[in-house]
Design an enzyme around this catalytic site. Structure first.
Site, PDB file in Angstrom:
ATOM      1  N   SER A 134      -0.563   4.480   4.010  1.00  0.00           N
ATOM      2  CA  SER A 134       0.166   3.547   3.163  1.00  0.00           C
ATOM      3  C   SER A 134       1.650   3.685   3.452  1.00  0.00           C
ATOM      4  CB  SER A 134      -0.149   3.818   1.691  1.00  0.00           C
ATOM      5  OG  SER A 134       0.532   2.921   0.847  1.00  0.00           O
ATOM      6  N   SER A 135       2.473   3.559   2.454  1.00  0.00           N
ATOM      7  CA  SER A 135       3.925   3.678   2.597  1.00  0.00           C
ATOM      8  C   SER A 135       4.534   3.945   1.237  1.00  0.00           C
ATOM      9  CB  SER A 135       4.519   2.388   3.167  1.00  0.00           C
ATOM     10  OG  SER A 135       5.932   2.374   3.027  1.00  0.00           O
ATOM     11  N   TYR A 148       5.257  -6.308   2.182  1.00  0.00           N
ATOM     12  CA  TYR A 148       4.810  -4.992   2.656  1.00  0.00           C
ATOM     13  C   TYR A 148       4.433  -4.097   1.485  1.00  0.00           C
ATOM     14  CZ  TYR A 148       4.965  -0.603   5.347  1.00  0.00           C
ATOM     15  OH  TYR A 148       4.666   0.595   5.939  1.00  0.00           O
ATOM     16  N   LYS A 152       0.608  -2.741   0.771  1.00  0.00           N
ATOM     17  CA  LYS A 152       0.282  -1.320   0.767  1.00  0.00           C
ATOM     18  C   LYS A 152      -0.217  -0.871  -0.604  1.00  0.00           C
ATOM     19  CE  LYS A 152       1.074  -0.114   5.047  1.00  0.00           C
ATOM     20  NZ  LYS A 152      -0.054   0.335   5.919  1.00  0.00           N
TER      21      LYS A 152
END
Length: 240
Positions: A134-135, A148, A152
């Protein structure tokens, strides 16, 4: 023979993950572009450790591409580890978003993840390991990363759902959530001033390295992590 599949396993974090897994597994790595980088990594690892490292060009945003990746990995042996390192971002303002940008970002960062989770749930051997990248954007929600961050966050939720559905087979499914990580891709699309700000935003006061993230992945696919599933492991150096 057991085997591992690393989607996006040729560059940045993916390459570091591949290096760690190749110590104990035959590995299939996918790439979408830069075939020379994938082939060089495979040749190096096969020569250094004697493990078979296979490369495959696929579009992980498509059902056909993800199925082909899993087919290739299973052709090498019993599939016990899947790591999904596919992803990418840009920096549009929310007011400037186009339908094309939204669809492209969701395809790359969420649709691909859902397809990987589906195939992993179908194909990973009992007792296997699945790790999704993920981030920190999913938690921090930085400006100019709306698609984004949303994608995620969706990946993280879908991973938790999948973990519940496969737990009876002893399969663990987890997320690693990196912070800003020093990769060629990150530097190619991020201004120097922004990189400097990212470097000072966490407790460690530096960018992460691909090896930092690969170490967390290596733990999650190990036997020592057998009691961890449906979790999100923050690997951001203490990002506030």
């Amino acid at each position: 023979m057991t085997t591992a599949l690393v989607l996006g396993g040729a560059g940045g974090i993916g390459a570091a993950v591949t290096r760690r897994l190749a110590a104990d597994h035959d590995v299939t790595i996918t790439h979408h572009g830069h075939p020379e980088r994938a082939e060089a990594l495979a040749a190096q690892l096969s020569e250094d450790g004697g493990r078979q490292v296979t490369t495959l060009a696929v579009d992980a945003t498509t059902e056909e591409g993800v199925i082909a990746a899993f087919d290739a990995a299973q052709a090498q042996g019993e599939l016990t580890v899947v790591v999904d390192c596919v992803g990418g971002w840009d920096y549009p303002k929310i007011t400037d978003l186009t339908s094309e940008q939204i669809n492209d970002s969701l395809a790359l960062n969420l649709v691909s993840a859902l397809l990987v989770l589906r195939e992993a749930a179908r194909r990973v051997a009992d007792g296997g390991r699945v790790v999704m990248l993920s981030s920190a954007a999913a938690r921090v929600a930085p400006a100019r990363q709306s698609t984004y961050a949303a994608a995620k966050a969706g990946l993280e939720a879908a991973t938790k759902v999948t973990a519940k559905e496969v737990a009876k087979r002893g399969i663990t499914v987890n997320v690693v959530r990196p912070g800003a990580t020093d990769t060629e891709y990150m530097r190619s699309i991020t201004a120097d001033k922004a990189i400097e700000a990212m470097s000072s935003s966490n407790a460690m006061r530096r960018l992460g390295t691909p090896e930092d993230i690969a170490g967390v992945v290596a733990f999650l696919v190990s036997e020592d992590a057998r009691w961890i599933t449906g979790d999100v492991i923050d690997a951001s150096g203490g990002l506030g």
